[in-house]
Design a protein around this motif. Structure first.
Motif, PDB file in Angstrom:
ATOM      1  N   ARG A  15       3.555  -4.146   8.661  1.00 31.66           N
ATOM      2  CA  ARG A  15       5.021  -3.658   8.538  1.00 31.66           C
ATOM      3  C   ARG A  15       5.240  -2.748   7.482  1.00 31.66           C
ATOM      4  O   ARG A  15       4.530  -2.725   6.561  1.00 31.66           O
ATOM      5  CB  ARG A  15       5.757  -5.136   8.370  1.00 31.66           C
ATOM      6  N   MET A  16       6.418  -2.174   7.469  1.00 33.35           N
ATOM      7  CA  MET A  16       6.839  -1.329   6.318  1.00 33.35           C
ATOM      8  C   MET A  16       7.916  -1.928   5.877  1.00 33.35           C
ATOM      9  O   MET A  16       8.784  -2.368   6.134  1.00 33.35           O
ATOM     10  CB  MET A  16       7.214  -0.092   7.095  1.00 33.35           C
ATOM     11  N   ASN A  17       8.133  -1.795   4.202  1.00 34.48           N
ATOM     12  CA  ASN A  17       9.136  -2.008   3.638  1.00 34.48           C
ATOM     13  C   ASN A  17       9.388  -1.221   2.462  1.00 34.48           C
ATOM     14  O   ASN A  17       8.562  -0.972   1.572  1.00 34.48           O
ATOM     15  CB  ASN A  17       8.805  -3.511   3.114  1.00 34.48           C
ATOM     16  N   ALA A  23      -2.002  -7.332   5.636  1.00 35.48           N
ATOM     17  CA  ALA A  23      -2.700  -8.444   5.475  1.00 35.48           C
ATOM     18  C   ALA A  23      -3.986  -8.197   6.343  1.00 35.48           C
ATOM     19  O   ALA A  23      -3.878  -7.602   7.452  1.00 35.48           O
ATOM     20  CB  ALA A  23      -1.881  -9.847   5.744  1.00 35.48           C
ATOM     21  N   PHE A  24      -4.915  -8.708   5.670  1.00 35.67           N
ATOM     22  CA  PHE A  24      -6.428  -8.532   6.365  1.00 35.67           C
ATOM     23  C   PHE A  24      -7.103 -10.036   6.801  1.00 35.67           C
ATOM     24  O   PHE A  24      -6.761 -11.130   6.125  1.00 35.67           O
ATOM     25  CB  PHE A  24      -7.729  -7.839   5.549  1.00 35.67           C
ATOM     26  N   LYS A  25      -7.475  -9.986   7.971  1.00 35.30           N
ATOM     27  CA  LYS A  25      -8.049 -11.231   8.336  1.00 35.30           C
ATOM     28  C   LYS A  25      -8.819 -12.203   7.604  1.00 35.30           C
ATOM     29  O   LYS A  25      -8.852 -13.421   7.511  1.00 35.30           O
ATOM     30  CB  LYS A  25      -8.575 -11.041   9.801  1.00 35.30           C
ATOM     31  N   ILE A  40       1.066  -1.343   0.000  1.00 37.89           N
ATOM     32  CA  ILE A  40      -0.115   0.031  -0.078  1.00 37.89           C
ATOM     33  C   ILE A  40       1.062   1.304  -0.110  1.00 37.89           C
ATOM     34  O   ILE A  40       1.674   1.304   0.929  1.00 37.89           O
ATOM     35  CB  ILE A  40      -1.076  -0.104   1.017  1.00 37.89           C
ATOM     36  N   LYS A  41       0.606   2.297  -0.868  1.00 42.17           N
ATOM     37  CA  LYS A  41       1.173   3.232  -1.069  1.00 42.17           C
ATOM     38  C   LYS A  41       0.503   4.368   0.019  1.00 42.17           C
ATOM     39  O   LYS A  41      -0.707   4.408  -0.264  1.00 42.17           O
ATOM     40  CB  LYS A  41       1.273   3.914  -2.373  1.00 42.17           C
ATOM     41  N   LEU A  42       1.174   4.765   0.885  1.00 42.73           N
ATOM     42  CA  LEU A  42       0.591   5.337   2.061  1.00 42.73           C
ATOM     43  C   LEU A  42       0.393   7.078   1.755  1.00 42.73           C
ATOM     44  O   LEU A  42       0.806   7.443   0.942  1.00 42.73           O
ATOM     45  CB  LEU A  42       1.447   5.428   3.243  1.00 42.73           C
ATOM     46  N   ASP A  43      -1.079   7.481   2.077  1.00 42.50           N
ATOM     47  CA  ASP A  43      -1.165   8.861   2.215  1.00 42.50           C
ATOM     48  C   ASP A  43      -1.799   9.277   3.669  1.00 42.50           C
ATOM     49  O   ASP A  43      -2.754  10.112   3.891  1.00 42.50           O
ATOM     50  CB  ASP A  43      -2.518   8.976   1.198  1.00 42.50           C
TER      51      ASP A  43
END
Length: 159
Positions: free
Chosen positions: A51-53, A60-62, A21-24
């Motif tokens: 986590r950040m990478n 990940a979503f349940k 995900i590209k964060l905003d």
């Protein structure tokens, strides 16, 4: 219920359903805390891991712990409910400032805030896609969200 965009899914990562995900958002650790609910479009999803990478969030979503379940979400935007965001004491957030008119100390309009950019030193307002103004007390004199106005003090060399 107003939703605030916090990122956009750009790709999958691995086989266990992680999404890149590209964060905003400035508060990725808070927004993607394990157990929190976020929305991909209108679909509510519970954060399973975060986590950040390399400047991207890997989440990940349940409900979606398999690559075959998440591939269809590439390109989708990720949101949170506005009321789920805790007040930081200022009475506004950076996303509230986008769309505000910037006025100098003499009442002259400089334009509209297009974007807030978070840098290591300090946040920056981008006005009319070309003017960059540090969002610091030395320049920003008042923020009035009701009037959608930000008053700044222009010093020599700022513009």
């Amino acid at each position: 219920m107003e939703k605030i965009e916090i990122g956009q899914i750009v790709n999958t990562h691995g086989l266990r359903g992680e999404l890149k995900i590209k964060l905003d958002t400035d508060f990725a650790n808070e927004r993607f805390k394990v157990g929190n609910t976020v929305f991909v479009g209108d679909l509510p999803l519970v954060v399973h891991s975060f986590r950040m990478n390399k400047g991207m969030a890997l989440v990940a979503f349940k409900e979606l712990l398999d690559i075959n379940l998440v591939e269809k979400y590439k390109g989708e935007k990720v949101f949170v409910n506005r009321e789920d965001i805790k007040d930081d004491g200022k009475g506004y957030y950076f996303f509230d400032l986008v769309g505000c008119e910037v006025i100098d100390q003499h009442g002259t309009s400089l334009g509209i805030v297009d974007e807030m950019i978070d840098t290591a030193a300090n946040p920056i307002m981008r006005v009319n896609q070309k003017i960059l103004i540090p969002f610091v007390d030395a320049f920003v004199k008042s923020v009035d969200l009701d009037q959608k106005q930000i008053v700044i003090e222009v010093i020599e060399g700022l513009l």
